[in-house]
Scaffold this motif. Structure first.
Motif, PDB file in Angstrom:
ATOM      1  N   ALA A 141       0.831  -1.211   0.000  1.00 10.41           N
ATOM      2  CA  ALA A 141       0.000   0.000   0.000  1.00 10.41           C
ATOM      3  C   ALA A 141       0.863   1.258   0.000  1.00 10.41           C
ATOM      4  O   ALA A 141       0.551   2.235  -0.699  1.00 10.41           O
ATOM      5  CB  ALA A 141      -0.928  -0.002   1.212  1.00 10.41           C
ATOM      6  N   LEU A 142       1.951   1.247   0.759  1.00 12.70           N
ATOM      7  CA  LEU A 142       2.841   2.410   0.796  1.00 12.70           C
ATOM      8  C   LEU A 142       3.485   2.635  -0.566  1.00 12.70           C
ATOM      9  O   LEU A 142       3.593   3.777  -1.029  1.00 12.70           O
ATOM     10  CB  LEU A 142       3.907   2.220   1.865  1.00 12.70           C
ATOM     11  N   ASN A 143       3.894   1.572  -1.219  1.00 13.94           N
ATOM     12  CA  ASN A 143       4.480   1.715  -2.555  1.00 13.94           C
ATOM     13  C   ASN A 143       3.467   2.294  -3.537  1.00 13.94           C
ATOM     14  O   ASN A 143       3.816   3.125  -4.390  1.00 13.94           O
ATOM     15  CB  ASN A 143       4.990   0.363  -3.054  1.00 13.94           C
ATOM     16  N   ASP A 144       2.210   1.875  -3.420  1.00 14.55           N
ATOM     17  CA  ASP A 144       1.177   2.397  -4.314  1.00 14.55           C
ATOM     18  C   ASP A 144       0.895   3.873  -4.021  1.00 14.55           C
ATOM     19  O   ASP A 144       0.674   4.672  -4.939  1.00 14.55           O
ATOM     20  CB  ASP A 144      -0.105   1.587  -4.162  1.00 14.55           C
ATOM     21  N   ALA A 175       0.404   9.477   6.810  1.00 18.52           N
ATOM     22  CA  ALA A 175       1.541   9.894   7.633  1.00 18.52           C
ATOM     23  C   ALA A 175       2.803   9.155   7.226  1.00 18.52           C
ATOM     24  O   ALA A 175       3.892   9.753   7.120  1.00 18.52           O
ATOM     25  CB  ALA A 175       1.229   9.646   9.103  1.00 18.52           C
ATOM     26  N   SER A 176       2.679   7.856   6.987  1.00 14.85           N
ATOM     27  CA  SER A 176       3.840   7.067   6.561  1.00 14.85           C
ATOM     28  C   SER A 176       4.374   7.565   5.228  1.00 14.85           C
ATOM     29  O   SER A 176       5.589   7.688   5.027  1.00 14.85           O
ATOM     30  CB  SER A 176       3.447   5.595   6.461  1.00 14.85           C
ATOM     31  N   LEU A 177       3.467   7.869   4.299  1.00 15.74           N
ATOM     32  CA  LEU A 177       3.869   8.396   2.998  1.00 15.74           C
ATOM     33  C   LEU A 177       4.614   9.714   3.152  1.00 15.74           C
ATOM     34  O   LEU A 177       5.655   9.928   2.521  1.00 15.74           O
ATOM     35  CB  LEU A 177       2.642   8.583   2.110  1.00 15.74           C
ATOM     36  N   ARG A 238       8.420   2.943   9.012  1.00 19.24           N
ATOM     37  CA  ARG A 238       7.303   3.216   8.122  1.00 19.24           C
ATOM     38  C   ARG A 238       6.004   2.641   8.670  1.00 19.24           C
ATOM     39  O   ARG A 238       4.910   3.053   8.263  1.00 19.24           O
ATOM     40  CB  ARG A 238       7.592   2.643   6.733  1.00 19.24           C
ATOM     41  N   LEU A 239       6.115   1.694   9.612  1.00 15.38           N
ATOM     42  CA  LEU A 239       4.958   1.125  10.288  1.00 15.38           C
ATOM     43  C   LEU A 239       4.779   1.716  11.681  1.00 15.38           C
ATOM     44  O   LEU A 239       3.679   2.107  12.066  1.00 15.38           O
ATOM     45  CB  LEU A 239       5.116  -0.398  10.402  1.00 15.38           C
TER      46      LEU A 239
END
Length: 325
Positions: A141-144, A175-177, A238-239
């Motif tokens: 999901a983060l990559n997307d 937030a992670s993005l 990132r988590l």
């Protein structure tokens, strides 16, 4: 960190109280058993998608599908939808990452929020269809989400005109993005809006909460998190958002319901962000109450507040002049 408690901190609307009680009696028992036996997640996804069709979309918007395979560049594809004002559109975009525990929901399920944000802000809202766990655990999901942000930049949208936003798990993803954008040296967005963010996937803070959230359970969220994390290290910054450094960040707005079980996490993140963050605690409200925009007066006011924040970071000189007046 500025904290705003809109309205009377001891009161919420009658509509809010009635809906919260109805959800507590109907939906909470189901969600508390999530993720359930094999196959139940697929059935629950279908149920949520069908129920979302009952939530009205704000008038005055147009919705257009987006599917860019990006074959010519070899970069990850970007799919989802645009939700834009039907009239004049301001320069820039909101990149909205929908919630759903990283395991369900879609751009369609969150149109009540995205359509209202488009109307109130005057900006087009890009809602990517990111991959879901457990079929696609972290960091899919983060990559997307990062691919969608890069896509906006490649289409000529200046970073200073982009707002990153999301609710619940989408708030975690937003937030992670933002942290990842800053870490790898991409130009930072103008601001970040988090609605009831799921900050701590291990749920250490929420498990100790005595809040009577209308439909989300800390124990169920913890079980879902295992599907999301997969084989990754849960301490990956990132988590584990509360264990990363939050320095040199763009402005944040965090909205959280006063009755929601994730409130301690949101407050801890706001504290970590310091002066970069405006925290709003909405009395008597449940998790992601903003999705009931057409039913709850608090939801409508909250989304107007989000649009106000967006305007303030996109036009800081105008906001400063208004405050001075």
């Amino acid at each position: 960190m500025d904290q705003l408690l809109p309205g009377d901190p001891l009161q919420s609307s009658r509509q809010s109280r009635v809906i919260a009680q109805a959800l507590r009696l109907s939906l909470w028992p189901l969600l508390n058993r999530a993720p359930g036996p094999p196959g139940s997640l697929q059935a629950f996804r279908a149920t949520v998608d069908a129920a979302a069709r009952l939530l009205p979309v704000s008038p005055g918007v147009r919705i257009e599908p987006l599917a860019d395979p990006r074959v010519e560049t070899g970069e990850p594809p970007v799919a989802g939808e645009w939700v834009a004002p039907a009239g004049p559109v301001a320069e820039g975009a909101v990149l909205y990452l929908h919630g759903g525990g990283y395991v369900m929901c879609s751009p369609r399920t969150h149109r009540s929020i995205t359509s209202r944000l488009a109307v109130e802000s005057g900006l087009p809202v890009l809602v990517p269809r990111y991959r879901l766990a457990p079929e696609h655990p972290f960091p899919a999901a983060l990559n997307d989400a990062l691919a969608a942000y890069r896509w906006l930049l490649s289409r000529g949208v200046p970073a200073g005109r982009i707002i990153v936003a999301g609710d619940s798990a989408g708030g975690h993803l937003a937030a992670s993005l933002t942290g990842e954008i800053c870490r790898i040296g991409l130009p930072a967005p103008a601001g970040v809006v988090l609605l009831s963010p799921w900050v701590d996937l291990e749920c250490e803070l929420s498990l100790g909460s005595d809040a009577r959230d209308a439909y989300i359970s800390a124990h169920a969220a913890q079980r879902v998190a295992r599907l999301v994390i997969g084989d990754a290290d849960p301490r990956d910054p990132r988590l584990a958002l509360l264990h990363r450094a939050w320095t040199d960040m763009p402005p944040f707005l965090i909205q959280v319901g006063g009755n929601e079980v994730l409130r301690p996490e949101a407050e801890r993140l706001a504290k970590a962000l310091g002066d970069a963050c405006e925290l709003q605690v909405w009395p008597g409200q449940m998790h992601v109450f903003q999705i009931l925009d057409r039913l709850l007066p608090e939801a409508r006011t909250a989304l107007r507040e989000a649009a106000r924040f967006i305007g303030s970071v996109l036009h800081p000189s105008a906001a400063g002049a208004a405050d001075a007046a």
